[in-house]
Every structure is written in C-alpha cells, then in structure tokens.
Write an enzyme that holds these catalytic residues in place. Structure first.
Site, PDB file in Angstrom:
ATOM      1  N   MET A  43       0.847  -1.198   0.000  1.00  0.00           N
ATOM      2  CA  MET A  43       0.000   0.000   0.000  1.00  0.00           C
ATOM      3  C   MET A  43       0.887   1.254   0.000  1.00  0.00           C
ATOM      4  SD  MET A  43      -3.498  -0.900   1.932  1.00  0.00           S
ATOM      5  CE  MET A  43      -2.992  -0.591   3.603  1.00  0.00           C
ATOM      6  N   TYR A  98       4.121   3.939   0.815  1.00  0.00           N
ATOM      7  CA  TYR A  98       4.862   4.513   1.938  1.00  0.00           C
ATOM      8  C   TYR A  98       5.905   3.478   2.373  1.00  0.00           C
ATOM      9  CZ  TYR A  98       5.660   8.129   5.376  1.00  0.00           C
ATOM     10  OH  TYR A  98       6.222   9.154   6.090  1.00  0.00           O
ATOM     11  N   HIS A 139       9.497  -3.425   3.369  1.00  0.00           N
ATOM     12  CA  HIS A 139       9.072  -3.702   1.993  1.00  0.00           C
ATOM     13  C   HIS A 139      10.289  -4.017   1.114  1.00  0.00           C
ATOM     14  CE1 HIS A 139       5.693  -0.902   3.291  1.00  0.00           C
ATOM     15  NE2 HIS A 139       5.026  -1.946   2.854  1.00  0.00           N
ATOM     16  N   GLY A 191       4.633 -10.125   4.053  1.00  0.00           N
ATOM     17  CA  GLY A 191       5.416 -10.008   5.284  1.00  0.00           C
ATOM     18  C   GLY A 191       4.798 -10.782   6.440  1.00  0.00           C
ATOM     19  N   ASP A 248       2.224  -9.228   9.106  1.00  0.00           N
ATOM     20  CA  ASP A 248       0.782  -9.439   8.941  1.00  0.00           C
ATOM     21  C   ASP A 248       0.527 -10.942   8.871  1.00  0.00           C
ATOM     22  OD1 ASP A 248      -0.251  -6.603   8.538  1.00  0.00           O
ATOM     23  OD2 ASP A 248       1.381  -6.698   7.104  1.00  0.00           O
ATOM     24  N   MET A 279       8.694  -2.688  11.711  1.00  0.00           N
ATOM     25  CA  MET A 279       8.472  -1.615  10.730  1.00  0.00           C
ATOM     26  C   MET A 279       7.058  -1.669  10.193  1.00  0.00           C
ATOM     27  SD  MET A 279      11.849  -0.875   8.662  1.00  0.00           S
ATOM     28  CE  MET A 279      13.296  -0.333   9.559  1.00  0.00           C
ATOM     29  N   ARG A 282       2.430   2.683   9.323  1.00  0.00           N
ATOM     30  CA  ARG A 282       1.657   3.435  10.323  1.00  0.00           C
ATOM     31  C   ARG A 282       2.528   3.962  11.459  1.00  0.00           C
ATOM     32  NH1 ARG A 282      -2.689  -0.502   8.936  1.00  0.00           N
ATOM     33  NH2 ARG A 282      -4.437   0.736   8.153  1.00  0.00           N
TER      34      ARG A 282
HETATM   35  O1  PAF Z   1      -0.179  -5.800   3.472  1.00  0.00           O
HETATM   36  C1  PAF Z   1      -0.594  -4.857   2.730  1.00  0.00           C
HETATM   37  O2  PAF Z   1       0.120  -3.885   2.488  1.00  0.00           O
HETATM   38  C2  PAF Z   1      -1.981  -4.935   2.144  1.00  0.00           C
HETATM   39  O3  PAF Z   1      -2.879  -5.503   3.024  1.00  0.00           O
HETATM   40  C3  PAF Z   1      -2.014  -5.634   0.772  1.00  0.00           C
HETATM   41  C4  PAF Z   1      -1.594  -7.085   0.871  1.00  0.00           C
HETATM   42  C5  PAF Z   1      -1.100  -4.905  -0.206  1.00  0.00           C
HETATM   43  C6  PAF Z   1      -3.442  -5.607   0.216  1.00  0.00           C
HETATM   44  O4  PAF Z   1      -3.897  -4.306   0.071  1.00  0.00           O
END
Ligand code: PAF
Length: 280
Positions: A30, A32, A37, A145, A148, A182, A185
């Site tokens: 998403m 930022y 990432h 990641g 999550d 990290m 948010r």
């Molecule tokens: O983990 C995220 O950044 C989001 O939930 C994803 C997997 C890109 C879906 O919008």
C-alpha cells in the site's frame, strides 16, 4: 523501471512475460515503503525474472472511521526504493473497483479471530484486492510479510481454495534498531508514543524467553505479555493471542511452535506485532 497505471496494461504486460516463459515475482504493497518492503523485494528478486511491486491503498480493507484517507502516501520516494531494489514494473493503479463492482472474496474461517474480531470486514477487502492483483500481475511467486501473519495465512487459504497457480512466500518481520516492527503506520506516532510502542516487541521477547525456558501454558505466557503492556499507560491492548501458526486456532497447551500475536493501540494508532515461539 517501467511504471504502469492501467490495470489492463499491467495484465497485458504480465501475460506477455508469461508467454515468453518468464517467472514473475510480486510484492503487493500500500506504499509509503520502508526497509521491511525493500527486504520483501530482495527476497523476491532471485525467485523471478521480472519483479512487480504494486502500490495501491485499497479502500475496501478499511472500515468507515479507519485511516483510509489519512494513510501515508509518498509515491516519489516509493519509486526510488523500487528502482534501487531492481524492480521491473511499479504498478500504480488509481482505482481497481468499477463503479458497479459487486463481487467480494470472503475467507470464512482464518479471518474471523485475531484482527478479524475488531476489524470484521478487513480481510474481505484484503482477500478481494489480492485476488484482483494476482489476476492482473499473474505472478509465479508473491511475497508477503510475516508481520501481517494472519493476512498471510488468509491469503494462503484463498489461493489454495481458489486453485490459484502462485507460490506464497513469507518474509521475516523487519525491525528498527530498537526492535519496533516496521510499519507504514509508525509515522503516525509521536516520539513519546514511539518509545511507548517498544513495549510490544519487548514483551514478545520476554514471552519468547519464557517459552524457551519451558513454559507451555499459553495462559501464563499471555498473562506475562498483558502485565508487561499494562505498565505502559499509552498502550491499550486489542488482543494478545497464542494460536497455531498455520490454522490460527487458539492454543492452550503449547507444542514446539506457536504464534504469539498482539494488536494494541498506541495513542490512536493501532499497531500489530507477533513472534513465532519455537522450542529449538
Ligand atoms: O499488506 C498490505 O500492504 C496490504 O494488506 C495488501 C496485501 C497490499 C493488500 O492491500
């Protein structure tokens, strides 16, 4: 690095690559972007011939009143990170929902506990957008990641149940020098809140030490984490749960591996963190 905004163009490029036998790696985000990432991109790079990163703040995974409109955005910086990591295509759609869209993907089991209790529509939005993105990008491997952890298991289940031909790979949690996991948010946190938030990773570490010392009663480990967090008044627990890492089923007496997951509000910011407890 190519930038693609139109979903149809993304799919045409991807199908062309697949026809030529290229393996496509995909890191959905998403935006930022941060070092976490970047580490997922580094994990994906050797697994593929063409690497795609998507940047799309998906409205359907935010409930009314959540931070969709204020979610941090920094496309120029994100592009630099992608370029540095050798990304072939940055996919930047403006909107992936037709005005008359009427289809949602729902996972009916793994999405219900943990974050699903306080965010009951969140994983429907995640599952829906991930299926859309996988159809557009046509990856052979997609990297998510471990931070999550529930999202990752929900996506694995969606992909398995819908027979989608993609490998889901998980990258480890990336932490700041002081242990804070990290997250885009984290930018919402004041300096004081940020230092308060450290209790999350610290309490996970203490729990891990207790587990390694032989404690197998989930209630005892959970109580330790709750009492640690309770000492920091700015932090309000949403949940502290110990579950099976694959099925996400609650555990009482632990085996050799378990997932300890936390969600907590630090000020107004909801953060998540977790640790896989392992006996060896
Ligand atoms: O983990 C995220 O950044 C989001 O939930 C994803 C997997 C890109 C879906 O919008």
């Amino acid at each position: 690095m190519q930038q693609i905004e139109e979903p149809e163009s993304m799919q045409a490029v991807a199908l062309g690559w697949r026809a030529q036998g290229f393996r496509i790696g995909f890191v959905p985000t998403m935006g930022y972007l941060h070092e976490g990432h970047a580490s997922l991109m580094r994990l994906a790079r050797p697994l593929c011939d063409k690497l795609v990163v998507s940047i799309y703040v998906n409205p359907t995974q935010f409930a009314p009143g959540e931070d969709f409109t204020t979610y941090p955005r920094s496309v120029e910086r994100d592009r630099v990170i992608c370029e540095t990591e050798g990304v072939d295509v940055v996919f930047l759609p403006t909107n992936l929902y037709a005005p008359n869209h009427s289809v949602r993907v729902q996972e009916l089991s793994l999405s219900k506990g943990l974050c699903g209790r306080s965010r009951p529509t969140h994983f429907d939005g995640v599952a829906t957008i991930v299926v859309k993105l996988l159809n557009l990008v046509q990856p052979t491997v997609a990297v998510f990641g471990q931070k999550d952890a529930q999202q990752a298991q929900v996506i694995r289940k969606v992909v398995a149940d819908l027979h989608m031909p993609v490998d889901i790979v998980l990258g480890p949690i990336h932490r700041d020098h002081d242990g804070l996991a990290m997250s885009s948010r984290n930018t919402y946190l004041s300096a004081y809140e940020r230092s308060s938030a450290l209790i999350l990773s610290r309490s996970l570490e203490k729990a891990d030490a207790l587990f390694r010392a032989g404690e197998r009663n989930a209630g005892m480990i959970r109580s330790l984490v709750l009492s640690e967090i309770d000492r920091v008044p700015e932090v309000r627990v949403d949940y502290v749960d110990i579950v099976d890492p694959d099925t996400l089923a609650a555990q009482e007496t632990l085996g050799d591996v378990a997932l300890l997951a936390i969600a907590a509000y630090v000020g107004r910011t909801r953060l998540i963190d977790n640790r896989v407890l392992r006996s060896e």
